[in-house]
Design an enzyme around this catalytic site. Sequence first.
Site, mmCIF file in Angstrom:
data_model
loop_
_atom_site.group_PDB
_atom_site.id
_atom_site.type_symbol
_atom_site.label_atom_id
_atom_site.label_comp_id
_atom_site.label_asym_id
_atom_site.label_seq_id
_atom_site.Cartn_x
_atom_site.Cartn_y
_atom_site.Cartn_z
ATOM 1 N N SER A 121 -2.974 10.490 -3.631
ATOM 2 C CA SER A 121 -2.281 11.337 -3.101
ATOM 3 C C SER A 121 -2.961 12.376 -2.384
ATOM 4 O O SER A 121 -3.926 12.430 -2.271
ATOM 5 C CB SER A 121 -2.171 12.529 -4.861
HETATM 6 N N1 SAH Z 1 -3.391 10.249 -9.849
HETATM 7 C C1 SAH Z 1 -3.162 9.348 -8.843
HETATM 8 C C2 SAH Z 1 -1.717 9.377 -8.008
HETATM 9 C C3 SAH Z 1 -1.247 7.698 -7.955
HETATM 10 S S1 SAH Z 1 0.395 7.497 -7.018
HETATM 11 C C4 SAH Z 1 -4.427 9.428 -7.409
HETATM 12 O O1 SAH Z 1 -5.127 10.569 -7.425
HETATM 13 O O2 SAH Z 1 -4.671 8.732 -7.117
HETATM 14 C C5 SAH Z 1 0.814 7.290 -8.999
HETATM 15 C C6 SAH Z 1 0.737 6.792 -9.169
HETATM 16 O O3 SAH Z 1 1.363 6.418 -11.397
HETATM 17 C C7 SAH Z 1 0.315 4.784 -9.673
HETATM 18 O O4 SAH Z 1 -0.821 4.469 -9.334
HETATM 19 C C8 SAH Z 1 1.588 4.410 -10.184
HETATM 20 O O5 SAH Z 1 1.289 3.667 -10.485
HETATM 21 C C9 SAH Z 1 1.711 5.254 -11.595
HETATM 22 N N2 SAH Z 1 2.472 5.412 -11.784
HETATM 23 C C10 SAH Z 1 4.288 5.320 -11.817
HETATM 24 N N3 SAH Z 1 4.648 5.163 -13.045
HETATM 25 C C11 SAH Z 1 4.002 5.234 -14.676
HETATM 26 C C12 SAH Z 1 3.945 4.833 -15.900
HETATM 27 N N4 SAH Z 1 5.642 5.267 -16.184
HETATM 28 N N5 SAH Z 1 2.862 4.968 -16.449
HETATM 29 C C13 SAH Z 1 1.989 5.453 -16.141
HETATM 30 N N6 SAH Z 1 1.727 5.089 -14.367
HETATM 31 C C14 SAH Z 1 3.027 4.934 -13.540
#
Ligand code: SAH
Length: 214
Positions: A65
Amino acid sequence: MKIDSFRHKGLRQKLITSLRDKGITSEEVLNAMNRVPRHFFMAKGFEERAYQDNAFPIASEQTISQPYTVGFQTMLLNVRKSEKVLEIGTGSGYQTAVLLELGARVYTIERHRELFLSAQKLLKELNFSPYCFYGDGYEGLPTYGPFDKIIITAGAPEIPEKLIEQLKPGGIMIAPIGDSKTQKMLKISKNENNQTSIEECGNFIFVPMLSGKK
Ligand code: SAH
């Protein structure tokens, strides 16, 4: 070996100053972000850009993010020391580390096995101690809840009801809700009588929250 050089620290300080200028007003959140070397969480080849205020690609076609978004969501979450926080979407583990720096006990779920494994390993190497889970965030963690706070870091089409159930009375959930193009950041508060109220806090763009494991 992972090195956090004076140059990195300088760039990070500049990023923090720019986040303050953009409206991240919580010094506690800014200090926590200033203690986490974001370049450790970037994919190979993107380390140089860690202190730009942008989202960048990580493995499994996901993104780390944008720092502004991390600051904004964390500020809305209003984390207090020792609170139990559930994070949906571990991704790179960067947001997880920021929550841990604020003194929260963090439970984080990732649906991509590759990301779950790499974030778990990295956070351990950096001496962070979250509880990492490989699973579907739509289910939450019923056996570990209820939680003081819940943060969703992927865009969901609607508010996941099972997560609301896992929120304590007095708890807060921060969730980007909308279609695949744009989401509204919602602050969902649960009062002592288990009634919820919703506040809209601007538009954001996240990768989608998807069901099931990968
Ligand atoms: N907090 C992270 C943001 C990553 S982007 C950071 O700071 O890097 C969002 C993430 O949510 C992705 O890795 C994606 O695979 C995950 N995601 C999407 N749907 C999900 C679900 N149902 N359960 C768990 N993770 C999920």
